[in-house]
Design a protein around this motif. Structure first.
Motif, PDB file in Angstrom:
ATOM      1  N   ARG A   1       5.242  -6.071  -8.805  1.00 62.27           N
ATOM      2  CA  ARG A   1       3.911  -6.276  -9.371  1.00 62.27           C
ATOM      3  C   ARG A   1       3.143  -7.331  -8.591  1.00 62.27           C
ATOM      4  N   SER A   2       3.878  -8.274  -8.041  1.00 69.45           N
ATOM      5  CA  SER A   2       3.268  -9.378  -7.311  1.00 69.45           C
ATOM      6  C   SER A   2       3.468  -9.203  -5.814  1.00 69.45           C
TER       7      SER A   2
ATOM      8  N   GLY B   1       0.842  -1.195   0.000  1.00 62.17           N
ATOM      9  CA  GLY B   1       0.000   0.000   0.000  1.00 62.17           C
ATOM     10  C   GLY B   1       0.875   1.241   0.000  1.00 62.17           C
TER      11      GLY B   1
ATOM     12  N   VAL C   1      -2.788  -0.626   3.706  1.00 58.77           N
ATOM     13  CA  VAL C   1      -3.869  -0.540   2.721  1.00 58.77           C
ATOM     14  C   VAL C   1      -5.178  -0.116   3.386  1.00 58.77           C
TER      15      VAL C   1
ATOM     16  N   ASP D   1     -11.644  -6.183  -1.302  1.00 60.80           N
ATOM     17  CA  ASP D   1     -10.457  -6.797  -1.899  1.00 60.80           C
ATOM     18  C   ASP D   1      -9.332  -7.015  -0.893  1.00 60.80           C
ATOM     19  N   THR D   2      -9.249  -6.170   0.116  1.00 58.10           N
ATOM     20  CA  THR D   2      -8.136  -6.283   1.068  1.00 58.10           C
ATOM     21  C   THR D   2      -8.502  -7.034   2.343  1.00 58.10           C
TER      22      THR D   2
ATOM     23  N   TYR E   1       9.426  -1.460  -7.320  1.00 54.66           N
ATOM     24  CA  TYR E   1       8.029  -1.878  -7.440  1.00 54.66           C
ATOM     25  C   TYR E   1       7.928  -3.384  -7.633  1.00 54.66           C
TER      26      TYR E   1
ATOM     27  N   HIS F   1       4.314  -2.800  -3.031  1.00 56.84           N
ATOM     28  CA  HIS F   1       3.272  -3.358  -3.889  1.00 56.84           C
ATOM     29  C   HIS F   1       2.057  -2.460  -3.760  1.00 56.84           C
ATOM     30  N   ASN F   2       1.515  -2.052  -4.893  1.00 60.12           N
ATOM     31  CA  ASN F   2       0.403  -1.126  -4.901  1.00 60.12           C
ATOM     32  C   ASN F   2      -0.427  -1.381  -6.152  1.00 60.12           C
ATOM     33  N   ARG F   3      -1.704  -1.037  -6.096  1.00 62.20           N
ATOM     34  CA  ARG F   3      -2.539  -1.210  -7.289  1.00 62.20           C
ATOM     35  C   ARG F   3      -1.999  -0.388  -8.444  1.00 62.20           C
ATOM     36  N   THR F   4      -1.501   0.805  -8.129  1.00 63.39           N
ATOM     37  CA  THR F   4      -0.963   1.692  -9.155  1.00 63.39           C
ATOM     38  C   THR F   4       0.494   1.991  -8.841  1.00 63.39           C
ATOM     39  N   ARG F   5       1.336   1.836  -9.827  1.00 59.02           N
ATOM     40  CA  ARG F   5       2.754   2.113  -9.616  1.00 59.02           C
ATOM     41  C   ARG F   5       2.990   3.602  -9.470  1.00 59.02           C
TER      42      ARG F   5
END
Length: 327
Positions: free
Chosen positions: A198-199, A157, A214, A219-220, A196, A179-183
């Motif tokens: 992705r996973s 987050g 987060v 979703d979380t 970053y 790790h974040n939904r948006t880089r």
């Protein structure tokens, strides 16, 4: 003039759920206040005139029956960032707006995350107990901790709070993953030296400390469970300053008891406080604080000022600076 001030509902002044005197004075400058207890004693007198519900530490809770008893209500002004305790669609359906206080809580929250990380890594609470124990005659080897400087920090987050944690971690020469939904932008990453992932799995496998920052969403909820904990290093520490429901607490207990991970440092649990017989409370490798991430005088003052700013805008029919809108 007092007669010209709008009426607002608050939890209480003072007490466990109430406003400190300094914070109450800020509210009183702009609003006439009705305490929750007063409303319950005479709802017919107070209910119709209340235009603002100030929510401090989740109180008064925005229950449907309460909201329906406030026909003139214009806004629920909640202190803090999280809105998982608010049914925003229902509140909006009553013609009432919702506001929170982002931004002003970020520094205090990031500070506490680092405090928990350091206290757990260096066993500071255990060391204090031994230092003040009248029976202590020597320092036990059990106080050996783990190194923070140069270790790998994984931030789950990377919003404003997560980024401020990264800024603080850079001072400890930590290797920062996130790790974040948006880089984040390349500039943001370079400023703190963050990489970053992705996973989420990749971050969990590589990190010595995992900090959860987060928002609580569908979703979380349960984001960190048995599988995720099994991916972490046996020497790793989990730090959670988000919401208790983000972590499967049964899975966390098992991971801590079995040595699957080294330790956990938690500012949030579910529920809060935990039942006094909950197994997390008896584990030697757990550090728990009672959701104090934003509990500093400066931050509390800034939160109240932001709540007032949002409430005044709602009463005047102006756009709210921090309105919570449905995605």
């Amino acid at each position: 003039m007092e007669e010209e001030k709008a009426w607002a509902l608050v939890s209480e002044l003072g007490g466990d759920h109430g406003y400190l005197e300094e914070m109450a004075d800020i509210l009183k400058q702009h609003f006439q206040l009705v305490c929750y207890r007063e409303l319950l004693q005479n709802p017919a007198l107070h209910g119709p005139k209340i235009q603002v519900l100030f929510m401090w530490k989740y109180f008064p809770a925005a229950e449907p029956w309460l909201l329906r008893s406030l026909p003139s209500l214009k806004v629920v002004a909640s202190g803090g960032v999280g809105t998982d305790h608010l049914d925003v669609p229902f509140i909006n359906s009553l013609g009432v707006k919702v506001a929170n206080t982002p931004g002003v809580v970020s520094d205090a929250s990031a500070d506490l995350a680092m405090g928990l990380l350091l206290a757990s890594a260096r066993k500071i609470l255990d060391a204090h107990r031994i230092a003040v124990d009248p029976k202590t005659v020597h320092i036990p080897q059990s106080l050996m901790g783990v190194e923070v400087t140069g270790s790998t920090l994984g931030i789950v987050g990377m919003g404003e709070i997560g980024y401020k944690i990264a800024q603080r971690s850079k001072g400890f020469e930590m290797k920062i993953l996130y790790h974040n939904r948006t880089r984040r932008s390349v500039g943001d990453e370079q400023a703190v030296g963050a990489g970053y992932c992705r996973s989420l799995d990749d971050l969990l496998r590589r990190s010595d400390f995992v900090v959860i920052v987060v928002k609580l969403t569908s979703d979380t909820t349960g984001l960190i469970g048995h599988r995720e904990l099994s991916l972490m290093k046996p020497t790793a520490t989990l730090v959670n300053i988000s919401r208790g429901q983000v972590v499967d607490q049964d899975a966390l207990v098992e991971a801590l008891q079995s040595g699957r991970i080294r330790a956990a440092a938690l500012d949030v649990t579910h529920p809060e406080p935990l039942p006094r017989d909950h197994p997390l409370l008896g584990l030697p490798n757990v550090l728990i604080t009672p959701h104090i991430g934003i509990s500093t005088y400066d931050t509390a003052r800034a939160i109240v000022e932001k709540m007032v700013e949002n409430a005044l805008a709602a009463v005047k029919g102006l756009p709210l600076p921090n309105e919570v809108k449905l995605q």
